[in-house]
Design a protein around this motif. Sequence first.
Motif, PDB file in Angstrom:
ATOM      1  N   LYS A   1       0.534  -1.215   0.249  1.00 50.03           N
ATOM      2  CA  LYS A   1      -0.186   0.435  -0.022  1.00 50.03           C
ATOM      3  C   LYS A   1       0.925   0.873  -0.198  1.00 50.03           C
ATOM      4  O   LYS A   1       2.168   1.230   0.671  1.00 50.03           O
ATOM      5  CB  LYS A   1      -1.175  -0.078   1.272  1.00 50.03           C
ATOM      6  CG  LYS A   1      -1.915  -0.931   0.828  1.00 50.03           C
ATOM      7  CD  LYS A   1      -2.718  -1.520   2.535  1.00 50.03           C
ATOM      8  CE  LYS A   1      -2.477  -1.130   3.149  1.00 50.03           C
ATOM      9  NZ  LYS A   1      -3.365  -0.809   4.797  1.00 50.03           N
TER      10      LYS A   1
ATOM     11  N   PRO B   1      -7.715  -3.220  -3.047  1.00 53.03           N
ATOM     12  CA  PRO B   1      -7.640  -2.319  -3.887  1.00 53.03           C
ATOM     13  C   PRO B   1      -8.297  -1.352  -4.437  1.00 53.03           C
ATOM     14  O   PRO B   1      -8.300   0.240  -5.151  1.00 53.03           O
ATOM     15  CB  PRO B   1      -6.148  -3.096  -4.862  1.00 53.03           C
ATOM     16  CG  PRO B   1      -5.832  -4.270  -3.970  1.00 53.03           C
ATOM     17  CD  PRO B   1      -6.999  -4.620  -3.506  1.00 53.03           C
TER      18      PRO B   1
ATOM     19  N   TRP C   1      -2.523  -4.074  -6.405  1.00 52.61           N
ATOM     20  CA  TRP C   1      -2.160  -2.881  -5.973  1.00 52.61           C
ATOM     21  C   TRP C   1      -0.995  -2.102  -6.735  1.00 52.61           C
ATOM     22  O   TRP C   1      -0.846  -0.818  -6.715  1.00 52.61           O
ATOM     23  CB  TRP C   1      -1.594  -3.326  -4.754  1.00 52.61           C
ATOM     24  CG  TRP C   1      -2.079  -3.463  -3.038  1.00 52.61           C
ATOM     25  CD1 TRP C   1      -2.273  -5.039  -2.656  1.00 52.61           C
ATOM     26  CD2 TRP C   1      -2.544  -2.281  -2.663  1.00 52.61           C
ATOM     27  NE1 TRP C   1      -3.162  -4.129  -2.001  1.00 52.61           N
ATOM     28  CE2 TRP C   1      -3.730  -3.724  -1.655  1.00 52.61           C
ATOM     29  CE3 TRP C   1      -2.655  -1.351  -2.395  1.00 52.61           C
ATOM     30  CZ2 TRP C   1      -4.048  -2.075  -0.738  1.00 52.61           C
ATOM     31  CZ3 TRP C   1      -3.890  -0.380  -1.677  1.00 52.61           C
ATOM     32  CH2 TRP C   1      -4.125  -0.842  -0.506  1.00 52.61           C
TER      33      TRP C   1
END
Length: 511
Positions: free
Chosen positions: A8, A17, A109
Amino acid sequence: MTAAPTSKPFALLPDDPARAVVMLILAFTALRIAFAMLLGFGVDESYTLGQARRLALSYFDHPPLHLWLAHVSMLVFGTTWAVRLPFILMFAGTSWLMFRLTERLFGGWSGVWAVLALNCSLFFLASPGAWIVPDGPLLLFLAAGMLSLAQLFFPKRGETPSAWRAWALAGLCFGLAGLSKYSALFVVVGLAGFLLATPHRRWLLHPAPYAGAVLAALVVSPIILWNMANDWASLRFQAGRGGGKGLTLAAFAQMLAGQFVWLAPWIAVPLATIAVQEARRWFDPRRLFLLALAAPTILYFTIQSLWSGWALPHWPMPGWFFLFPLLGGWMVANPDASPSPRAWAKWCAGLAVALSLGIGAIGATGLLTRLGVPPQADPTLDAFDWKALRPVLAARGVGPRSGPVVVALTWNEGGKVDLAVGDAADVMVIGPDPRGFMFRQVPRAYQGADVLIVAQAGTFARQRATLERQFAVLGEPERLSIGRGGRGEIDLVIVPARGLRSLAPVSVAMR
């Protein structure tokens, strides 16, 4: 889905996400709204809004889509800052499409990182993200079209995408991208290169891509019809901007530097470095897909500056747009890199907030001139709206049903004048570079008319000798100084003139 802490960009983001990227998009949308409320309309925006008052199949400078959107937005919001809202919302959609594209290629991500970097870049934060320019719809529809094809080229396990649906949606989106800006063609050329270089060339034997191409051609047909009716003026103008002037290394260096400034150096350096590194893995079809989409636009406009003698650094930006997924994938794959990706993210986000709000505040208050900076050195002065003209011209009889025609001497000053008074009076340009104004002016309608010339003092001084030949009587200029906070920053002249003889520009020296 539970994320590893290093995946993150910010620890406070949710572990999912998709939820994380929605939070980022909402935050940047709020930032853009604040920026739009603070900063007035720039030269290009003012000109665009003036041209958009009248609907047409297409327009001189660009294809029509962003002008059509501006026309509708003005009907709803007038010429307030809120006319930018559709463009701000479009870029929120573009950011979501960037996430979905990157997610498909490299994971969720990676998509979050790509969206964060994209929105922290100065160009994408401001120009297509908040301003009334063609790049906003261009990027939205390019991203949508490429996502449709990525679903076909790189299906997830268990997916059976429809070729007809994918190519039809891509054709529609590419047509809308072409209806936004001519440079959409370079990204489509990159797509063709990807097809030829990979086993996906088999799609060239399928009828679906050709049906999509026909659909795209139908969507862009208003551009063709307008150009046919106007001696191909728009296409000739854009093609002429790349005219040869011999080898010009200085222009090439300025083009390179300008791209890095527009991207923001703290974004441009890692973006370009990672793109070069990833190019070594061109045999991976996912990476080749992105590199092929990016390369033609970046290379053409950068190299073109070598022989054209000039180029605008925002022209290659649609190419850079398709490199952000590579950056996102690299950030997730290298969480322990130095400097730390998470520290870099904090700096990028902080600078994006500080610069956008800082520039907006300077533009709203004229802080630089308050501190003694000469007005001509203040880049935000171009975003100062000439609203003070309206009551001054109204006092001289300018109104919606009567009074003199208002005349400007250049397209950019004409845009500022038109934004201020264009709904109350006809505005035309009779200088050497009228751009789109020459397609909304009928010489016979103004032959012999009385007009009020409105121009910056320097512009009037340079063209005075020509103006004396264009009018039977050219009056004495009355000076008007306007600016922010009641300070004089822009020196204008208002000149009454009688007996207009010709609207024809002295020359067509369009840069």
